[in-house]
Design a protein around this motif. Structure first.
Motif, PDB file in Angstrom:
ATOM      1  N   ASP A 199       9.263  21.806 -10.924  1.00  0.00           N
ATOM      2  CA  ASP A 199       7.966  21.131 -10.814  1.00  0.00           C
ATOM      3  C   ASP A 199       7.284  21.472  -9.486  1.00  0.00           C
ATOM      4  OD1 ASP A 199       8.303  20.043 -13.276  1.00  0.00           O
ATOM      5  OD2 ASP A 199       8.967  18.086 -12.548  1.00  0.00           O
ATOM      6  N   MET A 200       8.086  21.450  -8.422  1.00  0.00           N
ATOM      7  CA  MET A 200       7.520  21.764  -7.116  1.00  0.00           C
ATOM      8  C   MET A 200       7.047  23.222  -7.091  1.00  0.00           C
ATOM      9  SD  MET A 200       7.318  22.679  -3.836  1.00  0.00           S
ATOM     10  CE  MET A 200       8.731  23.821  -3.919  1.00  0.00           C
ATOM     11  N   ILE A 201       7.845  24.110  -7.684  1.00  0.00           N
ATOM     12  CA  ILE A 201       7.496  25.532  -7.680  1.00  0.00           C
ATOM     13  C   ILE A 201       6.243  25.768  -8.523  1.00  0.00           C
ATOM     14  CG2 ILE A 201       8.284  27.836  -8.328  1.00  0.00           C
ATOM     15  CD1 ILE A 201       9.603  26.634  -5.824  1.00  0.00           C
ATOM     16  N   ARG A 202       6.129  25.054  -9.641  1.00  0.00           N
ATOM     17  CA  ARG A 202       4.930  25.185 -10.468  1.00  0.00           C
ATOM     18  C   ARG A 202       3.698  24.734  -9.685  1.00  0.00           C
ATOM     19  NH1 ARG A 202       5.155  25.777 -15.712  1.00  0.00           N
ATOM     20  NH2 ARG A 202       7.158  24.752 -15.895  1.00  0.00           N
ATOM     21  N   LEU A 203       3.839  23.616  -8.974  1.00  0.00           N
ATOM     22  CA  LEU A 203       2.724  23.121  -8.149  1.00  0.00           C
ATOM     23  C   LEU A 203       2.330  24.163  -7.105  1.00  0.00           C
ATOM     24  CD1 LEU A 203       0.877  20.727  -7.198  1.00  0.00           C
ATOM     25  CD2 LEU A 203       2.724  20.119  -5.625  1.00  0.00           C
ATOM     26  N   PHE A 204       3.335  24.665  -6.409  1.00  0.00           N
ATOM     27  CA  PHE A 204       3.072  25.628  -5.351  1.00  0.00           C
ATOM     28  C   PHE A 204       2.428  26.906  -5.895  1.00  0.00           C
ATOM     29  CE2 PHE A 204       4.709  29.430  -3.156  1.00  0.00           C
ATOM     30  CZ  PHE A 204       3.951  29.318  -2.004  1.00  0.00           C
ATOM     31  N   SER A 205       2.979  27.445  -6.978  1.00  0.00           N
ATOM     32  CA  SER A 205       2.464  28.699  -7.537  1.00  0.00           C
ATOM     33  C   SER A 205       1.014  28.553  -7.987  1.00  0.00           C
ATOM     34  CB  SER A 205       3.301  29.126  -8.749  1.00  0.00           C
ATOM     35  OG  SER A 205       4.594  29.470  -8.355  1.00  0.00           O
ATOM     36  N   THR A 206       0.740  27.469  -8.699  1.00  0.00           N
ATOM     37  CA  THR A 206      -0.602  27.255  -9.215  1.00  0.00           C
ATOM     38  C   THR A 206      -1.597  27.071  -8.074  1.00  0.00           C
ATOM     39  OG1 THR A 206       0.364  26.212 -11.160  1.00  0.00           O
ATOM     40  CG2 THR A 206      -1.985  25.861 -10.805  1.00  0.00           C
ATOM     41  N   LEU A 207      -1.223  26.239  -7.096  1.00  0.00           N
ATOM     42  CA  LEU A 207      -2.136  25.987  -5.975  1.00  0.00           C
ATOM     43  C   LEU A 207      -2.346  27.243  -5.135  1.00  0.00           C
ATOM     44  CD1 LEU A 207      -1.078  22.453  -4.684  1.00  0.00           C
ATOM     45  CD2 LEU A 207      -3.091  23.055  -6.047  1.00  0.00           C
ATOM     46  N   GLY A 247       0.830  -1.193   0.000  1.00  0.00           N
ATOM     47  CA  GLY A 247       0.000   0.000   0.000  1.00  0.00           C
ATOM     48  C   GLY A 247       0.868   1.249   0.000  1.00  0.00           C
ATOM     49  N   ARG A 248       1.993   1.179   0.693  1.00  0.00           N
ATOM     50  CA  ARG A 248       2.885   2.334   0.757  1.00  0.00           C
ATOM     51  C   ARG A 248       3.441   2.681  -0.631  1.00  0.00           C
ATOM     52  NH1 ARG A 248       7.489   2.902   5.318  1.00  0.00           N
ATOM     53  NH2 ARG A 248       5.625   3.517   6.472  1.00  0.00           N
ATOM     54  N   GLU A 249       3.806   1.654  -1.379  1.00  0.00           N
ATOM     55  CA  GLU A 249       4.297   1.877  -2.746  1.00  0.00           C
ATOM     56  C   GLU A 249       3.227   2.538  -3.616  1.00  0.00           C
ATOM     57  OE1 GLU A 249       7.271  -1.909  -3.420  1.00  0.00           O
ATOM     58  OE2 GLU A 249       5.879  -1.388  -5.028  1.00  0.00           O
ATOM     59  N   ALA A 250       2.009   2.025  -3.497  1.00  0.00           N
ATOM     60  CA  ALA A 250       0.914   2.581  -4.282  1.00  0.00           C
ATOM     61  C   ALA A 250       0.650   4.035  -3.889  1.00  0.00           C
ATOM     62  CB  ALA A 250      -0.350   1.748  -4.087  1.00  0.00           C
ATOM     63  N   GLN A 251       0.666   4.299  -2.583  1.00  0.00           N
ATOM     64  CA  GLN A 251       0.437   5.671  -2.115  1.00  0.00           C
ATOM     65  C   GLN A 251       1.510   6.629  -2.632  1.00  0.00           C
ATOM     66  OE1 GLN A 251      -0.078   5.770   2.166  1.00  0.00           O
ATOM     67  NE2 GLN A 251      -1.669   4.203   2.066  1.00  0.00           N
ATOM     68  N   ARG A 252       2.755   6.145  -2.615  1.00  0.00           N
ATOM     69  CA  ARG A 252       3.865   6.967  -3.125  1.00  0.00           C
ATOM     70  C   ARG A 252       3.632   7.301  -4.602  1.00  0.00           C
ATOM     71  NH1 ARG A 252       5.988  10.297  -1.012  1.00  0.00           N
ATOM     72  NH2 ARG A 252       5.577  11.396  -2.902  1.00  0.00           N
ATOM     73  N   ALA A 253       3.228   6.286  -5.382  1.00  0.00           N
ATOM     74  CA  ALA A 253       3.005   6.487  -6.819  1.00  0.00           C
ATOM     75  C   ALA A 253       1.841   7.452  -7.050  1.00  0.00           C
ATOM     76  CB  ALA A 253       2.727   5.141  -7.484  1.00  0.00           C
ATOM     77  N   ILE A 254       0.798   7.340  -6.229  1.00  0.00           N
ATOM     78  CA  ILE A 254      -0.370   8.216  -6.370  1.00  0.00           C
ATOM     79  C   ILE A 254       0.012   9.662  -6.036  1.00  0.00           C
ATOM     80  CG2 ILE A 254      -2.657   8.763  -5.416  1.00  0.00           C
ATOM     81  CD1 ILE A 254      -2.964   5.654  -4.967  1.00  0.00           C
ATOM     82  N   LEU A 255       0.791   9.842  -4.968  1.00  0.00           N
ATOM     83  CA  LEU A 255       1.213  11.195  -4.589  1.00  0.00           C
ATOM     84  C   LEU A 255       2.090  11.826  -5.678  1.00  0.00           C
ATOM     85  CD1 LEU A 255       1.925  10.697  -0.779  1.00  0.00           C
ATOM     86  CD2 LEU A 255       0.255  12.282  -1.768  1.00  0.00           C
ATOM     87  N   ASP A 256       3.008  11.039  -6.228  1.00  0.00           N
ATOM     88  CA  ASP A 256       3.869  11.558  -7.303  1.00  0.00           C
ATOM     89  C   ASP A 256       3.030  11.944  -8.517  1.00  0.00           C
ATOM     90  OD1 ASP A 256       6.078  11.162  -5.736  1.00  0.00           O
ATOM     91  OD2 ASP A 256       6.686   9.280  -6.689  1.00  0.00           O
ATOM     92  N   ALA A 257       2.052  11.105  -8.841  1.00  0.00           N
ATOM     93  CA  ALA A 257       1.189  11.377  -9.994  1.00  0.00           C
ATOM     94  C   ALA A 257       0.334  12.624  -9.735  1.00  0.00           C
ATOM     95  CB  ALA A 257       0.295  10.174 -10.275  1.00  0.00           C
ATOM     96  N   ALA A 258      -0.188  12.744  -8.518  1.00  0.00           N
ATOM     97  CA  ALA A 258      -1.030  13.899  -8.168  1.00  0.00           C
ATOM     98  C   ALA A 258      -0.230  15.187  -8.239  1.00  0.00           C
ATOM     99  CB  ALA A 258      -1.616  13.720  -6.773  1.00  0.00           C
ATOM    100  N   ARG A 259       1.003  15.136  -7.775  1.00  0.00           N
ATOM    101  CA  ARG A 259       1.871  16.313  -7.822  1.00  0.00           C
ATOM    102  C   ARG A 259       2.018  16.792  -9.268  1.00  0.00           C
ATOM    103  NH1 ARG A 259       7.575  17.240  -4.840  1.00  0.00           N
ATOM    104  NH2 ARG A 259       6.177  16.856  -3.110  1.00  0.00           N
ATOM    105  N   ALA A 260       2.268  15.846 -10.173  1.00  0.00           N
ATOM    106  CA  ALA A 260       2.462  16.204 -11.587  1.00  0.00           C
ATOM    107  C   ALA A 260       1.169  16.738 -12.203  1.00  0.00           C
ATOM    108  CB  ALA A 260       2.956  14.981 -12.358  1.00  0.00           C
ATOM    109  N   VAL A 261       0.063  16.089 -11.935  1.00  0.00           N
ATOM    110  CA  VAL A 261      -1.218  16.494 -12.549  1.00  0.00           C
ATOM    111  C   VAL A 261      -1.683  17.839 -11.983  1.00  0.00           C
ATOM    112  CG1 VAL A 261      -3.677  15.917 -12.744  1.00  0.00           C
ATOM    113  CG2 VAL A 261      -1.938  14.155 -13.136  1.00  0.00           C
TER     114      VAL A 261
END
Lengths: 197, 197
Positions: B104-112, B16-30
């Motif tokens: 990528d992190m800055i884009r996420l932060f700025s947009t949010l 479950g931890r692996e799946a959660q990590r993958a979901i968080l990474d995907a959510a960050r990008a989207v």
């Protein structure tokens, strides 16, 4: 022209121009709240009191609606520094005061500018060009202000210009998050800190 | 735990931890690309190689996924000024350099941050509190830096702090729009302009 007579919260519209005005006002509100990508054309239609098909009839596409919105006078007027060599600092202060009177426009601009940093966003080129133009104009104004002794000499003028534009943008985010925050006072403090006279 | 073994671009996940990590990474990008409101859970699922139901299983809701993402170490580390009285200016420079390495992190932060200025946005309170905390910490650091002679006296410390945070945020927008823009140099120029030693 049946579609321009469709009834709704703001309808009926007696002319295409009236309908277009209502659609642009609705789009501004919806995009300011949800961003362009999060904003749904159907919500724009409901708010304007027209059908989604009617919006396509008038503007062609959601992207073209955004372009029409960005090209509007208010938007341009608030983004663009009305620089005059005689009173650059006064113009900057005046711009921030005008912005502080128009939170909806600033919210729209901030949200769109942030999401348009993505290269595939339909407003990407608009904002790239806008920032390039504003930076260029501000750089020239900083150089003139230095020659006149209104700004002290120091780091390259284009970097000082970038910093001025940045602080205006950044203070807007803080003000939108907390309407009690006095961005006019904070901007004035910033001008004092960089030695503006 | 069938769902954690579901195959996909990044699957299968053995825990479950692996799946959660993958979901968080995907959510960050989207969310970085489309914002939270424009981001579709289905796109997060496809990118992570899980089902949308699987995301709900792990996080409960799209809003809760956003909250989990915001609470992540990287996000917090990049937002928060790691102020130390001994080296405030050095810390600021270091923060901007770290940010410049993570678009990528800055884009996420700025947009949010921009879309979260809307009071009904699920991250509104998060960003309000974040800015309040960072402003408070930066104000204290400005006061200390003045006592130590690293920053000149002048306008109220909280307004100088707001300006410092604003210029960092605003330069990020310019840098995201034009990757050729040197935001590290522009920030250094800003520090020089306000008399930082």
């Amino acid at each position: 022209m049946t579609q321009t007579r469709k009834r709704g919260p703001r309808g009926p519209y007696h002319s295409g121009r009236e309908a277009q005005r209502a659609i642009l006002d609705a789009a501004r509100a919806v995009f300011a709240e949800h961003g362009f990508r999060g904003g749904v054309l159907r919500d724009v239609a409901v708010r304007a009191g027209v059908s989604a098909a009617n919006i396509i009839h008038h503007f062609g596409s959601k992207e073209a609606l955004l372009t029409a919105l960005l090209a509007e006078r208010d938007m341009g007027g608030s983004l663009m520094l009305r620089t005059s060599p005689a009173g650059f600092i006064a113009e900057l202060r005046d711009l921030v005061r005008r912005n502080a009177a128009d939170p909806d426009m600033i919210r729209l601009f901030s949200t769109l500018a942030a999401e348009a940093t993505a290269p595939d966003h339909p407003a990407h080129e608009f904002f790239r060009e806008r920032y390039a133009t504003v930076t260029q104009e501000t750089t020239t104004a900083v150089e003139t202000a230095r020659e006149e002794g209104v700004l002290p000499s120091g780091p390259p003028a284009d970097q000082i210009a970038a910093g001025l534009i940045a602080v205006m943008d950044g203070l807007q985010t803080q003000w939108l998050l907390d309407p009690g925050f006095d961005m006019v006072a904070a901007f004035d403090a910033h001008l004092t800190a960089i030695g503006a006279d």
